[in-house]
Structures are given as structure tokens and as C-alpha cells.
Design a protein around this motif. Structure first.
Motif, PDB file in Angstrom:
ATOM      1  N   LEU A   1       0.755  -1.256  -0.082  1.00  0.00           N
ATOM      2  CA  LEU A   1       0.250   0.005  -0.529  1.00  0.00           C
ATOM      3  C   LEU A   1       1.016   1.405  -0.403  1.00  0.00           C
ATOM      4  CD1 LEU A   1      -1.947  -1.614   2.448  1.00  0.00           C
ATOM      5  CD2 LEU A   1      -2.263  -1.358   0.228  1.00  0.00           C
ATOM      6  N   LEU A   2       0.513   2.173  -0.687  1.00  0.00           N
ATOM      7  CA  LEU A   2       1.350   3.542  -0.947  1.00  0.00           C
ATOM      8  C   LEU A   2       0.790   4.745   0.279  1.00  0.00           C
ATOM      9  CD1 LEU A   2       1.170   3.946  -4.817  1.00  0.00           C
ATOM     10  CD2 LEU A   2       2.867   3.070  -2.937  1.00  0.00           C
ATOM     11  N   ALA A   3       1.099   3.862   2.061  1.00  0.00           N
ATOM     12  CA  ALA A   3       1.284   3.951   3.142  1.00  0.00           C
ATOM     13  C   ALA A   3       1.693   6.183   2.944  1.00  0.00           C
ATOM     14  CB  ALA A   3       1.578   3.366   3.953  1.00  0.00           C
ATOM     15  N   ARG A   4       2.897   6.133   2.700  1.00  0.00           N
ATOM     16  CA  ARG A   4       3.472   7.614   3.050  1.00  0.00           C
ATOM     17  C   ARG A   4       4.011   8.058   2.038  1.00  0.00           C
ATOM     18  NH1 ARG A   4       3.395   4.543   6.856  1.00  0.00           N
ATOM     19  NH2 ARG A   4       5.028   2.878   6.236  1.00  0.00           N
ATOM     20  N   ARG A   5       2.998   8.430   0.640  1.00  0.00           N
ATOM     21  CA  ARG A   5       3.367   8.509  -0.801  1.00  0.00           C
ATOM     22  C   ARG A   5       3.878   9.731  -0.991  1.00  0.00           C
ATOM     23  NH1 ARG A   5       0.246  10.167  -5.136  1.00  0.00           N
ATOM     24  NH2 ARG A   5       1.726  10.189  -7.096  1.00  0.00           N
ATOM     25  N   SER A   6       3.939  10.336  -0.282  1.00  0.00           N
ATOM     26  CA  SER A   6       4.715  12.642   0.055  1.00  0.00           C
ATOM     27  C   SER A   6       6.070  12.104   0.544  1.00  0.00           C
ATOM     28  CB  SER A   6       3.461  13.607   0.928  1.00  0.00           C
ATOM     29  OG  SER A   6       3.037  12.289   2.182  1.00  0.00           O
ATOM     30  N   ASP A   7       6.250  10.603   0.775  1.00  0.00           N
ATOM     31  CA  ASP A   7       7.569  10.659   1.239  1.00  0.00           C
ATOM     32  C   ASP A   7       8.802  10.362   0.185  1.00  0.00           C
ATOM     33  OD1 ASP A   7       7.125  11.307   3.464  1.00  0.00           O
ATOM     34  OD2 ASP A   7       6.534   9.737   5.044  1.00  0.00           O
ATOM     35  N   CYS A   8       8.064  10.387  -0.765  1.00  0.00           N
ATOM     36  CA  CYS A   8       8.565   9.739  -2.055  1.00  0.00           C
ATOM     37  C   CYS A   8       9.676   9.990  -2.239  1.00  0.00           C
ATOM     38  CB  CYS A   8       8.027   8.789  -3.145  1.00  0.00           C
ATOM     39  SG  CYS A   8       8.953   7.691  -4.402  1.00  0.00           S
ATOM     40  N   GLN A   9      10.734  10.131  -2.112  1.00  0.00           N
ATOM     41  CA  GLN A   9      11.730  10.674  -2.959  1.00  0.00           C
ATOM     42  C   GLN A   9      12.345  10.497  -3.939  1.00  0.00           C
ATOM     43  OE1 GLN A   9      15.435   9.526  -0.462  1.00  0.00           O
ATOM     44  NE2 GLN A   9      14.696  11.285   0.983  1.00  0.00           N
ATOM     45  N   THR A  10      11.585   9.333  -4.754  1.00  0.00           N
ATOM     46  CA  THR A  10      11.823   9.511  -6.530  1.00  0.00           C
ATOM     47  C   THR A  10      13.161   8.590  -6.832  1.00  0.00           C
ATOM     48  OG1 THR A  10      10.602  11.217  -7.210  1.00  0.00           O
ATOM     49  CG2 THR A  10      11.583   9.826  -9.179  1.00  0.00           C
ATOM     50  N   CYS A  11      13.246   7.179  -6.101  1.00  0.00           N
ATOM     51  CA  CYS A  11      14.567   7.186  -6.281  1.00  0.00           C
ATOM     52  C   CYS A  11      14.611   6.230  -6.867  1.00  0.00           C
ATOM     53  CB  CYS A  11      15.431   6.797  -5.044  1.00  0.00           C
ATOM     54  SG  CYS A  11      14.957   5.098  -4.039  1.00  0.00           S
ATOM     55  N   PHE A  12      14.225   5.694  -7.059  1.00  0.00           N
ATOM     56  CA  PHE A  12      13.500   4.095  -8.179  1.00  0.00           C
ATOM     57  C   PHE A  12      14.086   2.929  -7.426  1.00  0.00           C
ATOM     58  CE2 PHE A  12      13.463   8.022 -11.480  1.00  0.00           C
ATOM     59  CZ  PHE A  12      12.418   7.812 -12.395  1.00  0.00           C
ATOM     60  N   MET A  13      14.387   2.774  -6.051  1.00  0.00           N
ATOM     61  CA  MET A  13      14.689   1.658  -6.006  1.00  0.00           C
ATOM     62  C   MET A  13      13.721   0.319  -5.759  1.00  0.00           C
ATOM     63  SD  MET A  13      17.640   1.933  -5.163  1.00  0.00           S
ATOM     64  CE  MET A  13      17.757   0.173  -4.117  1.00  0.00           C
ATOM     65  N   CYS A  14      12.222   0.773  -5.382  1.00  0.00           N
ATOM     66  CA  CYS A  14      11.443  -0.075  -5.515  1.00  0.00           C
ATOM     67  C   CYS A  14      11.425  -0.268  -7.276  1.00  0.00           C
ATOM     68  CB  CYS A  14       9.933   0.564  -5.027  1.00  0.00           C
ATOM     69  SG  CYS A  14       9.470   2.195  -5.619  1.00  0.00           S
ATOM     70  N   GLU A  15      10.784   0.548  -7.706  1.00  0.00           N
ATOM     71  CA  GLU A  15      11.085  -0.367  -9.166  1.00  0.00           C
ATOM     72  C   GLU A  15      11.989  -0.651  -9.686  1.00  0.00           C
ATOM     73  OE1 GLU A  15      10.185   1.575 -14.168  1.00  0.00           O
ATOM     74  OE2 GLU A  15       9.311   2.621 -12.210  1.00  0.00           O
ATOM     75  N   ALA A  16      13.545  -0.595  -9.328  1.00  0.00           N
ATOM     76  CA  ALA A  16      14.475  -1.524 -10.055  1.00  0.00           C
ATOM     77  C   ALA A  16      14.110  -2.841  -9.243  1.00  0.00           C
ATOM     78  CB  ALA A  16      15.438  -0.914  -9.120  1.00  0.00           C
ATOM     79  N   TYR A  17      14.125  -3.033  -7.921  1.00  0.00           N
ATOM     80  CA  TYR A  17      14.568  -4.180  -7.293  1.00  0.00           C
ATOM     81  C   TYR A  17      12.612  -5.499  -7.141  1.00  0.00           C
ATOM     82  CZ  TYR A  17      18.923  -3.778  -4.761  1.00  0.00           C
ATOM     83  OH  TYR A  17      19.898  -3.862  -4.415  1.00  0.00           O
ATOM     84  N   CYS A  18      11.897  -5.011  -7.922  1.00  0.00           N
ATOM     85  CA  CYS A  18      10.581  -5.280  -8.094  1.00  0.00           C
ATOM     86  C   CYS A  18      10.106  -6.259  -9.237  1.00  0.00           C
ATOM     87  CB  CYS A  18       9.290  -4.242  -8.599  1.00  0.00           C
ATOM     88  SG  CYS A  18       7.811  -5.781  -8.591  1.00  0.00           S
ATOM     89  N   PRO A  19      10.698  -7.450  -8.832  1.00  0.00           N
ATOM     90  CA  PRO A  19      11.181  -8.865  -9.806  1.00  0.00           C
ATOM     91  C   PRO A  19      10.083  -8.897 -10.622  1.00  0.00           C
ATOM     92  CG  PRO A  19      10.591  -9.454  -7.563  1.00  0.00           C
ATOM     93  CD  PRO A  19      10.987  -8.379  -7.061  1.00  0.00           C
ATOM     94  N   ALA A  20       8.669  -8.703 -10.400  1.00  0.00           N
ATOM     95  CA  ALA A  20       7.874  -7.929 -11.355  1.00  0.00           C
ATOM     96  C   ALA A  20       7.301  -7.649 -12.350  1.00  0.00           C
ATOM     97  CB  ALA A  20       6.283  -9.137 -10.141  1.00  0.00           C
ATOM     98  N   ASP A  21       7.906  -6.309 -11.806  1.00  0.00           N
ATOM     99  CA  ASP A  21       7.663  -5.128 -12.425  1.00  0.00           C
ATOM    100  C   ASP A  21       5.970  -5.062 -12.650  1.00  0.00           C
ATOM    101  OD1 ASP A  21      10.389  -5.312 -14.344  1.00  0.00           O
ATOM    102  OD2 ASP A  21       9.168  -6.753 -15.749  1.00  0.00           O
ATOM    103  N   ALA A  22       5.731  -5.168 -11.175  1.00  0.00           N
ATOM    104  CA  ALA A  22       4.758  -4.285 -10.674  1.00  0.00           C
ATOM    105  C   ALA A  22       4.326  -3.434 -10.557  1.00  0.00           C
ATOM    106  CB  ALA A  22       3.640  -5.284  -9.434  1.00  0.00           C
ATOM    107  N   LEU A  23       5.371  -1.930 -10.197  1.00  0.00           N
ATOM    108  CA  LEU A  23       6.048  -0.761 -10.242  1.00  0.00           C
ATOM    109  C   LEU A  23       5.678  -0.018 -10.774  1.00  0.00           C
ATOM    110  CD1 LEU A  23       7.534  -1.197  -6.242  1.00  0.00           C
ATOM    111  CD2 LEU A  23       5.319  -1.052  -7.765  1.00  0.00           C
ATOM    112  N   PHE A  24       5.862   1.551 -10.907  1.00  0.00           N
ATOM    113  CA  PHE A  24       6.025   2.589 -12.055  1.00  0.00           C
ATOM    114  C   PHE A  24       5.724   3.806 -10.659  1.00  0.00           C
ATOM    115  CE2 PHE A  24       4.897   6.228 -14.555  1.00  0.00           C
ATOM    116  CZ  PHE A  24       5.547   6.212 -15.336  1.00  0.00           C
ATOM    117  N   VAL A  25       7.565   4.136 -10.869  1.00  0.00           N
ATOM    118  CA  VAL A  25       8.115   5.133 -10.522  1.00  0.00           C
ATOM    119  C   VAL A  25       7.528   6.394 -11.674  1.00  0.00           C
ATOM    120  CG1 VAL A  25       9.634   6.905  -8.941  1.00  0.00           C
ATOM    121  CG2 VAL A  25       8.648   4.548  -8.785  1.00  0.00           C
TER     122      VAL A  25
END
Length: 108
Positions: free
Chosen positions: A34-58
């Protein structure tokens, strides 16, 4: 900024939850982050980079996209190969090395 978590693609591995430096995600009851604290996102792309299922978009912006932006539509993202596109650009989307050697050790 993190814009989309695809419930259809997510395998509930929690890698995005683990790698996010600002703890944007909480694990949902069904395992989908869940995007619980979306406003804290620093746009570092780490989540998208490590997602093995390509389930994220930054999106490459530090502010949320406007509601009418087509990049908020999962079908649009799939059609334009944008889900997991950062990971693909890193070369983590397959091949002999994968994420294990790109930046550091692969997460368990």
C-alpha cells in the motif's frame, strides 16, 4: 514519485517495502504493498528497480501526476512498456547477471 502498484502483477515479495529508504509502503492485508506515505517518496526508483515482477511505476517527478495523466492508467503503462521500465534500463530485467551484480547483493 511512485504512481502505480499493479495488484495483478505483484507477487507479494515485499522487496519494494524493504528497499524503500523513506518507508513509503505498508504491506496490505492481501500482501499487496500500500502507498501509505506516498508524499515521502524521493523518486529514487529503488522500489521499481528491485521489483522482480515489474509491478511498479515511478514517474520521473517529485510531485504526483495530475489525475488525467495517462501514466496513471495501468493499461497505458503496459501498452507502452513502462511498468518496470527503470529496471529494464538498468539491465536487471534478465540476462546472466541480473540484480545480483548491478548495485549490490540481491535481496533475499
Amino acid at each position: 514519485m511512485i504512481e502505480v502498484v499493479s495488484a495483478e502483477r505483484c507477487i507479494a515479495c515485499d522487496k519494494c517495502v524493504e528497499v524503500c529508504p523513506t518507508h513509503v509502503f505498508d504491506r496490505g492485508a492481501d500482501g499487496i504493498p500500500l502507498l501509505a506515505r506516498r508524499s515521502d517518496c524521493q523518486t529514487c526508483f529503488m522500489c521499481e528497480a528491485y521489483c522482480p515482477a515489474d509491478a511498479l511505476f515511478v514517474a520521473a517527478t517529485t510531485t504526483p501526476l495530475p489525475p488525467e495523466d495517462p501514466q496513471l492508467d495501468q493499461d497505458y503503462l503496459i501498452e507502452h512498456d513502462l511498468l518496470g521500465s527503470y529496471r529494464a534500463k538498468l539491465g536487471w530485467g534478465g540476462g546472466p547477471l541480473g540484480a545480483r551484480f548491478a548495485i549490490g547483493p540481491e535481496l533475499p
